[in-house]
Design a protein around this motif. Structure first.
Motif, PDB file in Angstrom:
ATOM      1  N   GLY A 289      40.856  54.658  20.539  1.00  0.00           N
ATOM      2  CA  GLY A 289      40.634  55.519  19.390  1.00  0.00           C
ATOM      3  C   GLY A 289      41.038  56.956  19.683  1.00  0.00           C
ATOM      4  N   TRP A 290      40.508  57.884  18.877  1.00  0.00           N
ATOM      5  CA  TRP A 290      40.843  59.293  19.025  1.00  0.00           C
ATOM      6  C   TRP A 290      40.139  59.868  20.242  1.00  0.00           C
ATOM      7  N   ASP A 291      40.845  60.619  21.041  1.00  0.00           N
ATOM      8  CA  ASP A 291      40.287  61.179  22.277  1.00  0.00           C
ATOM      9  C   ASP A 291      39.741  62.596  22.104  1.00  0.00           C
ATOM     10  N   SER A 292      39.640  63.067  20.865  1.00  0.00           N
ATOM     11  CA  SER A 292      39.147  64.410  20.539  1.00  0.00           C
ATOM     12  C   SER A 292      40.086  65.516  21.007  1.00  0.00           C
TER      13      SER A 292
ATOM     14  N   GLY B 201      45.455  61.583  18.436  1.00  0.00           N
ATOM     15  CA  GLY B 201      45.049  62.127  19.716  1.00  0.00           C
ATOM     16  C   GLY B 201      46.205  62.244  20.686  1.00  0.00           C
ATOM     17  N   GLN B 202      45.878  62.657  21.883  1.00  0.00           N
ATOM     18  CA  GLN B 202      46.881  62.858  22.915  1.00  0.00           C
ATOM     19  C   GLN B 202      46.972  61.682  23.880  1.00  0.00           C
TER      20      GLN B 202
ATOM     21  N   LYS C  37      51.922  50.927  19.299  1.00  0.00           N
ATOM     22  CA  LYS C  37      50.618  50.468  18.815  1.00  0.00           C
ATOM     23  C   LYS C  37      49.494  51.307  19.420  1.00  0.00           C
ATOM     24  N   ALA C  38      49.626  51.627  20.697  1.00  0.00           N
ATOM     25  CA  ALA C  38      48.620  52.457  21.364  1.00  0.00           C
ATOM     26  C   ALA C  38      48.596  53.859  20.761  1.00  0.00           C
TER      27      ALA C  38
ATOM     28  N   GLY D 264      40.960  60.066  14.207  1.00  0.00           N
ATOM     29  CA  GLY D 264      39.922  61.077  14.394  1.00  0.00           C
ATOM     30  C   GLY D 264      40.067  62.281  13.501  1.00  0.00           C
ATOM     31  N   GLY D 265      39.396  63.341  13.918  1.00  0.00           N
ATOM     32  CA  GLY D 265      39.416  64.584  13.168  1.00  0.00           C
ATOM     33  C   GLY D 265      38.590  64.482  11.904  1.00  0.00           C
TER      34      GLY D 265
END
Length: 89
Positions: free
Chosen positions: A73-76, A66-67, A50-51, A58-59
């Motif tokens: 959310g997305w960590d860029s 993300g990583q 889930k995480a 993102g993107g």
């Protein structure tokens, strides 16, 4: 799941990015042969999945993964699958 050897300083290579998926797969296989720990492993893996899924927000397309799965959310930072796609363009 978290890769402490490289995520804190943003230095993960592709092997380190891929490790979590291989580790998760083998944890589930372990649970299949060691039924006494399967329930605990399944709960932990579901939480991690889930995480990981929530990081795919993102993107430019809004679904880039993300990583850092602990980030909201997305960590860029592009995750492993995204890097392969990005490198081929």
């Amino acid at each position: 799941m978290y890769e402490p050897s490289c995520m804190d300083n943003d230095s993960c290579n592709n092997d380190q990015r891929a490790f979590r998926s291989l580790f998760a797969r083998n944890l589930k296989l372990t649970g299949l042969v060691a039924s006494d720990v399967d329930d605990d492993l399944t709960k932990w893996l579901e939480s991690s999945a889930k995480a990981a899924a929530q990081s795919c927000s993102g993107g430019t397309d809004g679904i880039t993964c993300g990583q850092d799965w602990n980030h909201d959310g997305w960590d860029s930072k592009y995750g492993l699958a995204n890097l392969a796609t990005f490198a081929s363009n």
